[in-house]
Design a protein around this motif. Structure first.
Motif, PDB file in Angstrom:
ATOM      1  N   ALA B   4      28.356  47.064  30.998  1.00 20.27           N
ATOM      2  CA  ALA B   4      29.859  47.330  31.144  1.00 20.27           C
ATOM      3  C   ALA B   4      30.206  47.849  32.400  1.00 20.27           C
ATOM      4  O   ALA B   4      29.309  48.455  33.345  1.00 20.27           O
ATOM      5  CB  ALA B   4      29.521  48.788  30.385  1.00 20.27           C
ATOM      6  N   LEU B   5      31.335  47.322  32.651  1.00 23.18           N
ATOM      7  CA  LEU B   5      32.059  47.604  34.060  1.00 23.18           C
ATOM      8  C   LEU B   5      33.259  48.535  33.835  1.00 23.18           C
ATOM      9  O   LEU B   5      34.059  48.118  33.020  1.00 23.18           O
ATOM     10  CB  LEU B   5      32.290  46.382  34.918  1.00 23.18           C
ATOM     11  CG  LEU B   5      31.035  45.617  35.327  1.00 23.18           C
ATOM     12  CD1 LEU B   5      30.590  44.650  34.418  1.00 23.18           C
ATOM     13  CD2 LEU B   5      31.696  45.022  36.798  1.00 23.18           C
ATOM     14  N   ARG B   6      33.511  49.795  34.410  1.00 20.63           N
ATOM     15  CA  ARG B   6      34.677  50.422  34.394  1.00 20.63           C
ATOM     16  C   ARG B   6      35.338  50.442  35.736  1.00 20.63           C
ATOM     17  O   ARG B   6      34.552  51.326  36.579  1.00 20.63           O
ATOM     18  CB  ARG B   6      34.260  51.709  33.727  1.00 20.63           C
ATOM     19  CG  ARG B   6      33.921  51.970  32.179  1.00 20.63           C
ATOM     20  CD  ARG B   6      34.964  51.311  31.523  1.00 20.63           C
ATOM     21  NE  ARG B   6      34.669  50.975  30.079  1.00 20.63           N
ATOM     22  CZ  ARG B   6      34.058  49.747  29.650  1.00 20.63           C
ATOM     23  NH1 ARG B   6      34.154  48.659  30.490  1.00 20.63           N
ATOM     24  NH2 ARG B   6      33.580  49.653  28.475  1.00 20.63           N
ATOM     25  N   GLY B   7      36.479  50.234  36.000  1.00 17.95           N
ATOM     26  CA  GLY B   7      37.204  50.276  37.191  1.00 17.95           C
ATOM     27  C   GLY B   7      36.207  50.047  38.514  1.00 17.95           C
ATOM     28  O   GLY B   7      36.398  50.779  39.568  1.00 17.95           O
ATOM     29  N   VAL B   8      35.726  49.014  38.724  1.00 20.35           N
ATOM     30  CA  VAL B   8      34.750  48.838  39.553  1.00 20.35           C
ATOM     31  C   VAL B   8      35.259  48.006  40.874  1.00 20.35           C
ATOM     32  O   VAL B   8      36.389  47.203  40.810  1.00 20.35           O
ATOM     33  CB  VAL B   8      33.434  47.727  39.249  1.00 20.35           C
ATOM     34  CG1 VAL B   8      32.914  47.112  40.556  1.00 20.35           C
ATOM     35  CG2 VAL B   8      32.502  48.472  38.268  1.00 20.35           C
ATOM     36  N   ARG B   9      35.291  48.700  42.089  1.00 14.31           N
ATOM     37  CA  ARG B   9      36.109  48.332  43.085  1.00 14.31           C
ATOM     38  C   ARG B   9      34.904  48.189  44.249  1.00 14.31           C
ATOM     39  O   ARG B   9      33.991  48.715  44.237  1.00 14.31           O
ATOM     40  CB  ARG B   9      36.994  49.428  43.763  1.00 14.31           C
ATOM     41  CG  ARG B   9      38.247  49.559  43.088  1.00 14.31           C
ATOM     42  CD  ARG B   9      38.958  50.810  43.641  1.00 14.31           C
ATOM     43  NE  ARG B   9      40.107  51.403  42.551  1.00 14.31           N
ATOM     44  CZ  ARG B   9      41.126  50.452  42.920  1.00 14.31           C
ATOM     45  NH1 ARG B   9      41.306  49.642  43.716  1.00 14.31           N
ATOM     46  NH2 ARG B   9      42.064  50.828  41.859  1.00 14.31           N
ATOM     47  N   LYS B  10      35.397  47.317  45.112  1.00 17.99           N
ATOM     48  CA  LYS B  10      34.477  47.134  46.333  1.00 17.99           C
ATOM     49  C   LYS B  10      35.215  46.947  47.611  1.00 17.99           C
ATOM     50  O   LYS B  10      35.891  45.869  47.655  1.00 17.99           O
ATOM     51  CB  LYS B  10      33.455  45.896  46.151  1.00 17.99           C
ATOM     52  CG  LYS B  10      32.469  45.762  47.395  1.00 17.99           C
ATOM     53  CD  LYS B  10      31.334  46.697  47.324  1.00 17.99           C
ATOM     54  CE  LYS B  10      30.674  46.573  48.509  1.00 17.99           C
ATOM     55  NZ  LYS B  10      29.565  47.601  48.731  1.00 17.99           N
ATOM     56  N   THR B  11      34.973  47.669  48.541  1.00 15.71           N
ATOM     57  CA  THR B  11      35.672  47.543  49.863  1.00 15.71           C
ATOM     58  C   THR B  11      34.800  47.202  50.824  1.00 15.71           C
ATOM     59  O   THR B  11      33.552  47.950  50.908  1.00 15.71           O
ATOM     60  CB  THR B  11      36.889  48.869  49.929  1.00 15.71           C
ATOM     61  OG1 THR B  11      37.310  49.262  48.888  1.00 15.71           O
ATOM     62  CG2 THR B  11      37.701  48.467  51.163  1.00 15.71           C
TER      63      THR B  11
END
Lengths: 274, 260
Positions: B4-11
């Protein structure tokens, strides 16, 4: 049907034999041609020295050098021993300490930032100029020559090994991390084997440098060794002996280089990329 | 195990300021499901996979596997990259056993399994060869076996066939399809995430295709694949297959137009 299919294959062996013959011819050319060229240069040298009656002090003929080599053989051997041992010792220490420093540079960011530019700096300066300092610090015994030989053989090992330790593909390292491999496992199973071809190119440079280091040390001060013998023969205007000593030095150099090259062959047969 | 992924961000930090590779992605993968992430190259798909493997931490959002948040590398994942990344001095069999060695498990216990996996992908006679003696497709088969050697609960694949030529690539799709369907034992089903930019590959292999937009990547569509399993290679020649390919291509082109 199958007969038809195998016909071209059956025709192949003569072609393969021809290819092999061509390969052998290439090999003979690759070995024979440089030997023939060297022989031609020696022949021309011999001829010119005889033709123009060049005094032996200026340039002895190859035959005269060969004669001196035979007559001074036991003498040359005696002097070759300390030179060989000091060069071998300097090389082995350079290999051990150089590899150790390269590993430190690969694993410590702080050490890399502090030391690596300095290592490159030392690699670039003419280190021969520092030889007298080693005599001042360590005396005229074999310790100073060993230390100087270690000093100039050290930098190529460090730089080549450090480069090699960075050569493992990042995805391979990522894979190791995914399987929770320990740093030691990653080093022994991946990073060091990937570095090996680089390590050996560094070692091959180091072994020739180590011999140069010992000879320079012997030029400055020594009571024995091929470097000492060359300087001594020069003071006596014994040009044939100088050249005979240089020939002996070539043999020592080739033997030590050959040992490293042999080790490389054996190790890369196991850890090579083929 | 489900993902499950929820609002995953990577910067990422870069010289030109922060670069957003993944911009708020949410999706689920059910237990035993095979899902493809389909999108153009450089749309942050690989970053997403690295985060699933626990090799990178998300800058924001929540990522859970089997109900547990992902906190670091997971031993129950099998990884396949675009390049086979085999160790050149090891034989195919030794490469397959490499994860076992790294995980400090008993190699002897897995040797038979390694040979069985190699046989399944048609490399029975090549187990003792080194990578340099194998073709690109064979090397990637070894990498597939290596990913499956410890019987992982997840298989994470990052464009595993995109460095291969077109013919080998089609063949490898079928090899993976076969390997996947064989390894789905009842009671112990694997979950697969497959990154690709090939529409046909995604469709052939997956239960569901997620379409991603240009960097910073966001999910733009979630398309279920209606073909039952086990699938035969002929499924690719059916009109339904061609129709879904056309629909997915339309979505990707639409995304590209929007980005331009």
């Amino acid at each position: 049907m199958s007969d038809l299919a195998t016909t071209p294959v059956a025709a192949a062996p003569p072609a393969r034999a021809a290819v092999r013959r061509a390969a052998i011819g290439q090999g003979a050319l690759r070995i024979g041609l440089p030997l023939a060229f060297a022989a031609a240069v020696l022949g021309a040298w011999e001829l010119l020295v005889r033709l123009y009656a060049v005094p032996e002090v200026i340039l002895p003929a190859p035959s005269a050098v060969a004669a001196r080599l035979v007559s001074a053989w036991p003498f040359l051997l005696t002097h070759a021993v300390p030179t060989t041992l000091e060069a071998l010792g300097g090389f082995l220490l350079a290999a051990a300490l150089g590899t150790a420093l390269a590993v430190l540079l690969a694993y410590s960011r702080l050490a890399r930032l502090a030391l690596y530019p300095n290592v490159v700096f030392f690699q670039l300066i003419p280190k021969i100029a520092l030889a007298p300092l080693f005599i001042v610090w360590l005396g005229i015994g074999s310790t100073s020559r060993l230390a100087f030989s270690l000093f100039i053989g050290f930098f190529p090992v460090v730089i080549a090994t450090a480069t090699g330790l960075a050569a493992a593909p990042p995805e391979m390292l990522r894979l190791c991390r995914a399987y929770s491999a320990s740093p030691w496992q990653v080093f022994t199973a991946v990073r060091f084997p990937y570095a090996l071809p680089f390590v050996f190119s560094g070692l091959k440079i180091a072994v020739t440098f180590a011999i140069i280091g010992v000879i320079v040390g012997e030029f400055i001060t020594a009571q024995a060794g091929l470097g000492y013998l060359i300087l001594f023969a020069a003071s006596q205007a014994e040009t044939a002996l100088i050249l005979a000593a240089i020939a002996a030095l070539c043999v020592v150099g080739l033997a030590l280089y050959g040992l490293v090259a042999l080790a490389e062959r054996l190790v890369l047969a196991r850890y090579g990329h083929r | 195990m489900a993902i499950a992924l929820r609002g995953v961000r990577k910067t990422y930090k870069s010289d030109h300021g922060p670069v957003e590779a993944v911009a708020g992605v949410s999706f689920d993968v059910a237990d035993g499901e095979f899902v493809s992430l389909l999108g153009p190259s450089g749309c942050g798909k690989s970053t997403l996979l690295m985060m699933l493997a626990g090799l990178e931490a998300p800058s924001a959002g929540h990522l859970a596997v089997g109900g547990q948040p992902v906190a670091g590398p997971r031993r129950d994942a099998g990884l396949v990259f675009q390049d086979a990344t085999l160790l050149p001095w090891l034989s195919a069999r030794e490469n397959v056993l490499f994860p076992i060695r790294m995980m400090r498990l008993r190699e002897e216990a897995y040797r038979e399994r390694a040979d069985r996996l190699l046989a399944t992908v048609g490399l029975r006679d090549f187990a003792s060869r080194r990578p340099a003696q194998l073709s690109g497709g064979m090397r990637q088969r070894v990498a597939l076996c290596r990913a499956l050697i410890h019987d992982p609960a997840f298989l994470l694949m990052d464009e595993p066939f995109s460095a291969l030529d077109a013919i080998t690539r089609d063949e490898m799709g079928l090899v993976l399809l076969d390997l996947w369907e064989r390894s789905q034992e009842p009671g112990r089903r694997k979950t697969g995430v497959f990154i690709t930019h090939s529409i046909r590959e995604a469709l052939l292999l997956s239960d569901r295709v997620l379409v991603m937009g240009r960097r910073p990547s966001v999910l733009t569509a979630d398309v279920p694949v209606p073909f039952p399993r086990p699938r035969a290679p002929g499924v690719q020649d059916t009109p339904e297959f061609t129709a879904i390919v056309a629909r997915l291509r339309g979505m990707i082109e639409h995304n590209l137009r929007d980005a331009a």
